[in-house]
Design an enzyme around this catalytic site. Sequence first.
Site, PDB file in Angstrom:
ATOM      1  N   TYR A 270     -57.075  55.949   7.958  1.00 41.82           N
ATOM      2  CA  TYR A 270     -55.987  56.696   8.603  1.00 41.82           C
ATOM      3  C   TYR A 270     -56.045  56.484  10.123  1.00 41.82           C
ATOM      4  CZ  TYR A 270     -52.824  60.538   9.887  1.00 41.82           C
ATOM      5  OH  TYR A 270     -51.789  61.282  10.400  1.00 41.82           O
TER       6      TYR A 270
ATOM      7  N   ALA B 248     -37.826  61.616   6.164  1.00 41.51           N
ATOM      8  CA  ALA B 248     -37.128  62.840   6.575  1.00 41.51           C
ATOM      9  C   ALA B 248     -36.944  63.822   5.423  1.00 41.51           C
ATOM     10  CB  ALA B 248     -35.775  62.473   7.187  1.00 41.51           C
TER      11      ALA B 248
ATOM     12  N   GLY C  74     -41.429  67.988   6.374  1.00 41.55           N
ATOM     13  CA  GLY C  74     -42.263  67.953   7.563  1.00 41.55           C
ATOM     14  C   GLY C  74     -41.514  67.661   8.854  1.00 41.55           C
TER      15      GLY C  74
ATOM     16  N   SER D 275     -50.954  60.031  16.085  1.00 41.92           N
ATOM     17  CA  SER D 275     -51.747  61.209  15.736  1.00 41.92           C
ATOM     18  C   SER D 275     -52.936  61.304  16.668  1.00 41.92           C
ATOM     19  CB  SER D 275     -52.241  61.069  14.295  1.00 41.92           C
ATOM     20  OG  SER D 275     -53.250  62.021  14.020  1.00 41.92           O
TER      21      SER D 275
ATOM     22  N   GLY E  98     -40.306  64.897  10.047  1.00 40.33           N
ATOM     23  CA  GLY E  98     -39.125  64.027   9.939  1.00 40.33           C
ATOM     24  C   GLY E  98     -37.884  64.827   9.581  1.00 40.33           C
TER      25      GLY E  98
HETATM   26  N1  LIG Z   1     -48.855  67.138   9.947  1.00 40.74           N
HETATM   27  C1  LIG Z   1     -49.750  66.845  10.886  1.00 40.74           C
HETATM   28  O1  LIG Z   1     -50.571  67.686  11.296  1.00 40.74           O
HETATM   29  C2  LIG Z   1     -49.756  65.474  11.481  1.00 40.74           C
HETATM   30  C3  LIG Z   1     -50.737  65.212  12.459  1.00 40.74           C
HETATM   31  C4  LIG Z   1     -50.743  63.952  13.061  1.00 40.74           C
HETATM   32  C5  LIG Z   1     -49.800  63.017  12.731  1.00 40.74           C
HETATM   33  N2  LIG Z   1     -48.865  63.301  11.766  1.00 40.74           N
HETATM   34  C6  LIG Z   1     -47.887  62.244  11.443  1.00 40.74           C
HETATM   35  O2  LIG Z   1     -46.593  62.804  11.350  1.00 40.74           O
HETATM   36  C7  LIG Z   1     -45.787  62.006  10.471  1.00 40.74           C
HETATM   37  C8  LIG Z   1     -45.019  62.904   9.504  1.00 40.74           C
HETATM   38  O3  LIG Z   1     -45.931  63.575   8.673  1.00 40.74           O
HETATM   39  P1  LIG Z   1     -45.688  65.070   8.142  1.00 40.74           P
HETATM   40  O4  LIG Z   1     -46.807  65.865   8.653  1.00 40.74           O
HETATM   41  O5  LIG Z   1     -44.309  65.516   8.409  1.00 40.74           O
HETATM   42  O6  LIG Z   1     -45.966  64.842   6.582  1.00 40.74           O
HETATM   43  P2  LIG Z   1     -45.039  64.968   5.269  1.00 40.74           P
HETATM   44  O7  LIG Z   1     -44.413  66.311   5.205  1.00 40.74           O
HETATM   45  O8  LIG Z   1     -45.934  64.548   4.154  1.00 40.74           O
HETATM   46  O9  LIG Z   1     -43.920  63.876   5.515  1.00 40.74           O
HETATM   47  C9  LIG Z   1     -44.197  62.500   5.388  1.00 40.74           C
HETATM   48  C10 LIG Z   1     -42.933  61.769   5.090  1.00 40.74           C
HETATM   49  O10 LIG Z   1     -43.242  60.381   4.963  1.00 40.74           O
HETATM   50  C11 LIG Z   1     -42.651  59.916   3.772  1.00 40.74           C
HETATM   51  N3  LIG Z   1     -43.322  58.752   3.207  1.00 40.74           N
HETATM   52  C12 LIG Z   1     -44.589  58.643   2.744  1.00 40.74           C
HETATM   53  N4  LIG Z   1     -44.794  57.420   2.242  1.00 40.74           N
HETATM   54  C13 LIG Z   1     -43.639  56.735   2.376  1.00 40.74           C
HETATM   55  C14 LIG Z   1     -43.203  55.427   2.030  1.00 40.74           C
HETATM   56  N5  LIG Z   1     -44.007  54.566   1.388  1.00 40.74           N
HETATM   57  N6  LIG Z   1     -41.940  55.068   2.331  1.00 40.74           N
HETATM   58  C15 LIG Z   1     -41.106  55.923   2.939  1.00 40.74           C
HETATM   59  N7  LIG Z   1     -41.430  57.166   3.277  1.00 40.74           N
HETATM   60  C16 LIG Z   1     -42.691  57.572   2.999  1.00 40.74           C
HETATM   61  C17 LIG Z   1     -42.727  61.109   2.829  1.00 40.74           C
HETATM   62  O11 LIG Z   1     -41.837  60.893   1.735  1.00 40.74           O
HETATM   63  P3  LIG Z   1     -42.008  61.648   0.304  1.00 40.74           P
HETATM   64  O12 LIG Z   1     -41.280  62.930   0.435  1.00 40.74           O
HETATM   65  O13 LIG Z   1     -41.360  60.689  -0.641  1.00 40.74           O
HETATM   66  O14 LIG Z   1     -43.491  61.817   0.068  1.00 40.74           O
HETATM   67  C18 LIG Z   1     -42.284  62.209   3.769  1.00 40.74           C
HETATM   68  O15 LIG Z   1     -40.890  62.207   3.914  1.00 40.74           O
HETATM   69  C19 LIG Z   1     -46.750  61.014   9.805  1.00 40.74           C
HETATM   70  O16 LIG Z   1     -46.618  59.764  10.451  1.00 40.74           O
HETATM   71  C20 LIG Z   1     -48.124  61.596  10.091  1.00 40.74           C
HETATM   72  O17 LIG Z   1     -49.136  60.609  10.146  1.00 40.74           O
HETATM   73  C21 LIG Z   1     -48.832  64.505  11.149  1.00 40.74           C
END
Ligand SMILES: NC(=O)c1ccc[n+]([C@@H]2O[C@H](COP(=O)([O-])OP(=O)(O)OC[C@H]3O[C@@H](n4cnc5c(N)ncnc54)[C@H](OP(=O)(O)O)[C@@H]3O)[C@@H](O)[C@H]2O)c1
Length: 305
Positions: free
Chosen positions: A177, A24, A27, A152, A29
Amino acid sequence: MRQEPWTWAQVPNQTGRVAVVTGATSGTGYEAARILAACRATVVLACRNLPKAGEAAQRIRVLHPGARVEVQGLDLASLASVRQAAADLLGRFDRLDLLLNNAGVMVPPYGKTEDGFELQLGTNHFGPFALTGLLMDRLLATPGSRVATMSSNAHRMGRIYADDLNFERGYRAWAAYGQSKLANLLFAYELDRRLAAAGAATRSVAAHPGWARTELQRHAGWISWLRVAGLESLLSQDAFGGAQPLLRAATDPAVKGGEYFGPSGFQEMKGAPMPVQSDARSRDEGLQRWMWRLSEQSTGVVYPL
Ligand SMILES: NC(=O)c1ccc[n+]([C@@H]2O[C@H](COP(=O)([O-])OP(=O)(O)OC[C@H]3O[C@@H](n4cnc5c(N)ncnc54)[C@H](OP(=O)(O)O)[C@@H]3O)[C@@H](O)[C@H]2O)c1
């Protein structure tokens, strides 16, 4: 008759409820946590980077005075951290209404988690599988509780590489992925079936954000080309838009267990959240059961179902 699109304004009042949102800090979260806090849930930001999580919590408190936001350390790439986080959460809260398995990584350079899993499968699937299992008794004891897991569109290119799950014979970042995001759906559906079979009121649902402009794409260089060409904003939505399917899956009272939500626009890339279909592989019950057993063996977390 055409139905009005669902918006976050339909999230019911969450007073007295406890929601844990993984990943959280940014993005989808962050946006999901912010809306749940605005709707008066006690929201726990479960994150690996504590200073960044503290800043996110403070931003939410400023935007929504009176918001109840707390932080919990959680590194999904370490089963020891997952176990510690679950123990902390069980000690801190006597109920758990919502668990949003949102955190994830996409196409990083090859790496392994502390426990030797390929980084994406370990972070995106095994970590959340273990966390949910360790919190399951508390979820089961909380009326109306739900687990919402972020997948996704990339699940469609996913396969479970049973003979080389950790890509030790050559890393293909997108294949890994896709595998992890298919695993998210196999988990969400199998969990819901097990909950229903056990007569539990807890539900498991899934969502995907379409294409949301977040920090996730940091390792996907070609996206910066789309940005330069002006195509990114045409095809995608902001993080707030990307959070809506997850929010709807987690809170809409009409949602049934095992449902999957995504954006309603072209190729499910942007737009209001609606029920969507996942591909046939994700619905393969044999594969779901196989992946479940493998996940229990790999994590050492056995569900009380
Ligand atoms: N954005 C898209 O277009 C898209 C499309 C399909 C699916 N998704 C899915 O949506 C979800 C959220 O992604 P987002 O787009 O919001 O990306 P994001 O902004 O990169 O957010 C990802 C979050 O996951 C955390 N994270 C990563 N590795 C971790 C770990 N080892 N332990 C705990 N937390 C961890 C990150 O923490 P840090 O701040 O510490 O890095 C960040 O808070 C993901 O599951 C992603 O696969 C996104």
